[in-house]
Motif scaffolding. Sequence first.
Motif, PDB file in Angstrom:
ATOM      1  N   PHE A 127       0.832  -1.205   0.000  1.00  0.00           N
ATOM      2  CA  PHE A 127       0.000   0.000   0.000  1.00  0.00           C
ATOM      3  C   PHE A 127       0.866   1.254   0.000  1.00  0.00           C
ATOM      4  CE2 PHE A 127      -3.658  -2.503   0.286  1.00  0.00           C
ATOM      5  CZ  PHE A 127      -4.736  -1.684   0.046  1.00  0.00           C
ATOM      6  N   ARG A 128       0.458   2.213  -0.830  1.00  0.00           N
ATOM      7  CA  ARG A 128       1.217   3.446  -1.017  1.00  0.00           C
ATOM      8  C   ARG A 128       0.300   4.652  -0.878  1.00  0.00           C
ATOM      9  NH1 ARG A 128       2.935  -0.482  -4.419  1.00  0.00           N
ATOM     10  NH2 ARG A 128       5.182  -0.723  -4.686  1.00  0.00           N
ATOM     11  N   ILE A 129       0.894   5.754  -0.459  1.00  0.00           N
ATOM     12  CA  ILE A 129       0.165   7.023  -0.405  1.00  0.00           C
ATOM     13  C   ILE A 129       0.708   7.912  -1.517  1.00  0.00           C
ATOM     14  CG2 ILE A 129      -0.296   9.132   0.907  1.00  0.00           C
ATOM     15  CD1 ILE A 129      -0.067   7.442   3.455  1.00  0.00           C
ATOM     16  N   PHE A 130      -0.207   8.425  -2.315  1.00  0.00           N
ATOM     17  CA  PHE A 130       0.147   9.401  -3.338  1.00  0.00           C
ATOM     18  C   PHE A 130      -0.509  10.723  -3.003  1.00  0.00           C
ATOM     19  CE2 PHE A 130       0.757   5.478  -5.740  1.00  0.00           C
ATOM     20  CZ  PHE A 130       1.952   5.730  -6.404  1.00  0.00           C
ATOM     21  N   GLN A 131       0.235  11.803  -3.254  1.00  0.00           N
ATOM     22  CA  GLN A 131      -0.322  13.147  -3.180  1.00  0.00           C
ATOM     23  C   GLN A 131      -0.705  13.545  -4.588  1.00  0.00           C
ATOM     24  OE1 GLN A 131       1.855  16.268  -1.057  1.00  0.00           O
ATOM     25  NE2 GLN A 131       1.358  17.683  -2.711  1.00  0.00           N
ATOM     26  N   LEU A 132      -1.973  13.886  -4.775  1.00  0.00           N
ATOM     27  CA  LEU A 132      -2.468  14.368  -6.060  1.00  0.00           C
ATOM     28  C   LEU A 132      -2.580  15.886  -5.952  1.00  0.00           C
ATOM     29  CD1 LEU A 132      -5.288  11.732  -6.722  1.00  0.00           C
ATOM     30  CD2 LEU A 132      -2.833  11.562  -7.201  1.00  0.00           C
ATOM     31  N   THR A 133      -1.708  16.576  -6.693  1.00  0.00           N
ATOM     32  CA  THR A 133      -1.664  18.035  -6.635  1.00  0.00           C
ATOM     33  C   THR A 133      -2.421  18.612  -7.823  1.00  0.00           C
ATOM     34  OG1 THR A 133       0.510  17.893  -5.594  1.00  0.00           O
ATOM     35  CG2 THR A 133      -0.126  20.033  -6.533  1.00  0.00           C
ATOM     36  N   PRO A 134      -3.545  19.292  -7.574  1.00  0.00           N
ATOM     37  CA  PRO A 134      -4.316  19.849  -8.686  1.00  0.00           C
ATOM     38  C   PRO A 134      -3.547  20.928  -9.456  1.00  0.00           C
ATOM     39  CG  PRO A 134      -5.661  19.726  -6.710  1.00  0.00           C
ATOM     40  CD  PRO A 134      -4.235  19.486  -6.295  1.00  0.00           C
ATOM     41  N   THR A 135      -3.636  20.858 -10.784  1.00  0.00           N
ATOM     42  CA  THR A 135      -3.050  21.889 -11.644  1.00  0.00           C
ATOM     43  C   THR A 135      -4.128  22.785 -12.229  1.00  0.00           C
ATOM     44  OG1 THR A 135      -3.058  20.334 -13.499  1.00  0.00           O
ATOM     45  CG2 THR A 135      -1.008  20.528 -12.231  1.00  0.00           C
ATOM     46  N   LYS A 136      -5.339  22.265 -12.350  1.00  0.00           N
ATOM     47  CA  LYS A 136      -6.495  23.056 -12.771  1.00  0.00           C
ATOM     48  C   LYS A 136      -7.741  22.226 -12.519  1.00  0.00           C
ATOM     49  CE  LYS A 136      -6.595  21.763 -17.651  1.00  0.00           C
ATOM     50  NZ  LYS A 136      -6.703  22.238 -19.021  1.00  0.00           N
ATOM     51  N   GLY A 137      -8.889  22.864 -12.645  1.00  0.00           N
ATOM     52  CA  GLY A 137     -10.125  22.139 -12.410  1.00  0.00           C
ATOM     53  C   GLY A 137     -11.321  22.876 -12.958  1.00  0.00           C
ATOM     54  N   ARG A 138     -12.468  22.253 -12.738  1.00  0.00           N
ATOM     55  CA  ARG A 138     -13.739  22.866 -13.145  1.00  0.00           C
ATOM     56  C   ARG A 138     -14.819  22.415 -12.165  1.00  0.00           C
ATOM     57  NH1 ARG A 138     -15.922  23.438 -19.197  1.00  0.00           N
ATOM     58  NH2 ARG A 138     -14.369  25.084 -19.100  1.00  0.00           N
ATOM     59  N   TYR A 139     -15.636  23.383 -11.761  1.00  0.00           N
ATOM     60  CA  TYR A 139     -16.759  23.131 -10.875  1.00  0.00           C
ATOM     61  C   TYR A 139     -18.021  23.468 -11.647  1.00  0.00           C
ATOM     62  CZ  TYR A 139     -19.661  23.428  -6.641  1.00  0.00           C
ATOM     63  OH  TYR A 139     -20.633  23.240  -5.685  1.00  0.00           O
ATOM     64  N   VAL A 140     -18.925  22.493 -11.770  1.00  0.00           N
ATOM     65  CA  VAL A 140     -20.170  22.675 -12.526  1.00  0.00           C
ATOM     66  C   VAL A 140     -21.336  22.486 -11.569  1.00  0.00           C
ATOM     67  CG1 VAL A 140     -21.582  21.840 -14.448  1.00  0.00           C
ATOM     68  CG2 VAL A 140     -19.078  21.793 -14.630  1.00  0.00           C
ATOM     69  N   ILE A 141     -22.235  23.477 -11.544  1.00  0.00           N
ATOM     70  CA  ILE A 141     -23.381  23.379 -10.640  1.00  0.00           C
ATOM     71  C   ILE A 141     -24.709  23.285 -11.392  1.00  0.00           C
ATOM     72  CG2 ILE A 141     -22.220  24.456  -8.692  1.00  0.00           C
ATOM     73  CD1 ILE A 141     -23.693  27.055  -9.371  1.00  0.00           C
ATOM     74  N   GLY A 142     -24.656  23.327 -12.713  1.00  0.00           N
ATOM     75  CA  GLY A 142     -25.879  23.212 -13.493  1.00  0.00           C
ATOM     76  C   GLY A 142     -25.653  23.685 -14.917  1.00  0.00           C
ATOM     77  N   PHE A 143     -26.721  23.712 -15.690  1.00  0.00           N
ATOM     78  CA  PHE A 143     -26.639  24.168 -17.078  1.00  0.00           C
ATOM     79  C   PHE A 143     -26.143  25.611 -17.130  1.00  0.00           C
ATOM     80  CE2 PHE A 143     -29.973  20.847 -17.505  1.00  0.00           C
ATOM     81  CZ  PHE A 143     -29.295  20.027 -18.390  1.00  0.00           C
ATOM     82  N   GLY A 144     -25.116  25.855 -17.904  1.00  0.00           N
ATOM     83  CA  GLY A 144     -24.587  27.208 -18.055  1.00  0.00           C
ATOM     84  C   GLY A 144     -23.944  27.768 -16.802  1.00  0.00           C
ATOM     85  N   ALA A 145     -23.666  26.910 -15.835  1.00  0.00           N
ATOM     86  CA  ALA A 145     -23.089  27.366 -14.563  1.00  0.00           C
ATOM     87  C   ALA A 145     -21.831  26.557 -14.271  1.00  0.00           C
ATOM     88  CB  ALA A 145     -24.099  27.239 -13.441  1.00  0.00           C
ATOM     89  N   ALA A 146     -20.768  26.896 -15.009  1.00  0.00           N
ATOM     90  CA  ALA A 146     -19.491  26.208 -14.856  1.00  0.00           C
ATOM     91  C   ALA A 146     -18.427  27.233 -14.487  1.00  0.00           C
ATOM     92  CB  ALA A 146     -19.113  25.493 -16.147  1.00  0.00           C
ATOM     93  N   TYR A 147     -17.479  26.785 -13.674  1.00  0.00           N
ATOM     94  CA  TYR A 147     -16.432  27.671 -13.173  1.00  0.00           C
ATOM     95  C   TYR A 147     -15.080  26.985 -13.337  1.00  0.00           C
ATOM     96  CZ  TYR A 147     -20.411  30.022 -11.161  1.00  0.00           C
ATOM     97  OH  TYR A 147     -21.620  30.669 -11.010  1.00  0.00           O
ATOM     98  N   ASN A 148     -14.130  27.692 -13.932  1.00  0.00           N
ATOM     99  CA  ASN A 148     -12.770  27.186 -14.047  1.00  0.00           C
ATOM    100  C   ASN A 148     -12.017  27.453 -12.755  1.00  0.00           C
ATOM    101  OD1 ASN A 148     -12.903  26.191 -16.682  1.00  0.00           O
ATOM    102  ND2 ASN A 148     -12.391  28.173 -17.564  1.00  0.00           N
ATOM    103  N   ILE A 149     -11.054  26.581 -12.483  1.00  0.00           N
ATOM    104  CA  ILE A 149     -10.194  26.707 -11.315  1.00  0.00           C
ATOM    105  C   ILE A 149      -8.764  26.601 -11.825  1.00  0.00           C
ATOM    106  CG2 ILE A 149      -9.587  25.734  -9.071  1.00  0.00           C
ATOM    107  CD1 ILE A 149     -12.484  24.237  -9.474  1.00  0.00           C
ATOM    108  N   ASN A 150      -7.961  27.595 -11.502  1.00  0.00           N
ATOM    109  CA  ASN A 150      -6.578  27.624 -11.950  1.00  0.00           C
ATOM    110  C   ASN A 150      -5.674  27.131 -10.831  1.00  0.00           C
ATOM    111  OD1 ASN A 150      -3.840  28.801 -12.295  1.00  0.00           O
ATOM    112  ND2 ASN A 150      -4.759  29.712 -14.129  1.00  0.00           N
ATOM    113  N   GLY A 151      -4.660  26.366 -11.188  1.00  0.00           N
ATOM    114  CA  GLY A 151      -3.742  25.823 -10.197  1.00  0.00           C
ATOM    115  C   GLY A 151      -2.993  26.867  -9.395  1.00  0.00           C
ATOM    116  N   ASP A 152      -2.901  28.086  -9.920  1.00  0.00           N
ATOM    117  CA  ASP A 152      -2.216  29.157  -9.188  1.00  0.00           C
ATOM    118  C   ASP A 152      -3.011  29.596  -7.961  1.00  0.00           C
ATOM    119  OD1 ASP A 152      -0.186  29.132 -11.053  1.00  0.00           O
ATOM    120  OD2 ASP A 152      -1.045  30.775 -12.226  1.00  0.00           O
ATOM    121  N   ASN A 153      -4.337  29.431  -8.017  1.00  0.00           N
ATOM    122  CA  ASN A 153      -5.190  29.766  -6.882  1.00  0.00           C
ATOM    123  C   ASN A 153      -6.397  28.834  -6.906  1.00  0.00           C
ATOM    124  OD1 ASN A 153      -6.780  30.753  -4.871  1.00  0.00           O
ATOM    125  ND2 ASN A 153      -6.744  32.884  -5.548  1.00  0.00           N
ATOM    126  N   LEU A 154      -6.252  27.697  -6.249  1.00  0.00           N
ATOM    127  CA  LEU A 154      -7.305  26.683  -6.259  1.00  0.00           C
ATOM    128  C   LEU A 154      -8.532  27.096  -5.469  1.00  0.00           C
ATOM    129  CD1 LEU A 154      -4.997  23.589  -5.838  1.00  0.00           C
ATOM    130  CD2 LEU A 154      -6.203  24.269  -7.922  1.00  0.00           C
TER     131      LEU A 154
END
Length: 168
Positions: A127-154
């Motif tokens: 068994f191993r532990i890995f750290q997953l470091t986000p570089t970017k992302g997206r949060y979607v809460i519904g139709f037409g409601a999506a938000y980008n997330i930049n790794g510089d400021n998560l």
Amino acid sequence: MSQLEKVQAEYEKFPQEFASIIISTVNAQGIPNASYTPFVMDEFKNIYIYVSGLSSHTTNIQVNPYVSVLFIEDEAKSPNIFARRRLNFDCTATLVERETEKWQQIVKEFQERFGEIIEVLRGLADFRIFQLTPTKGRYVIGFGAAYNINGDNLHQLVQVTKDNLSNS
């Protein structure tokens, strides 16, 4: 409170609704694999996974450290199956060396969150532990409601518009 502030507060709490995440990895031949794993997350949004060396996703991470992570609203709780709330991160995985201070701290967090099964896993050498470091992302809460997330400021959401659609 503005709409963006409400969404921002919801985004900060969203991962806390989950005990496990869906992860996507790619093997040496470029073939994707989707799986899931329990996780803990730190205040910087680094995600830690405690996985068996015998699993496909662990083997894949060792040859290709790029991992996609998905938190997705339960189907039964979603008012519309086509617009489930979801958060995804593109991450880079790094191994947390066994028995280091950091490893001990992460194991403690897993134990607090998931109980005595962690004592069993701790005794399994594969068994191993890995750290997953986000570089970017997206949060979607519904139709037409999506938000980008930049790794510089998560912690900062930027609403997706037709002008910044390509930044995803």
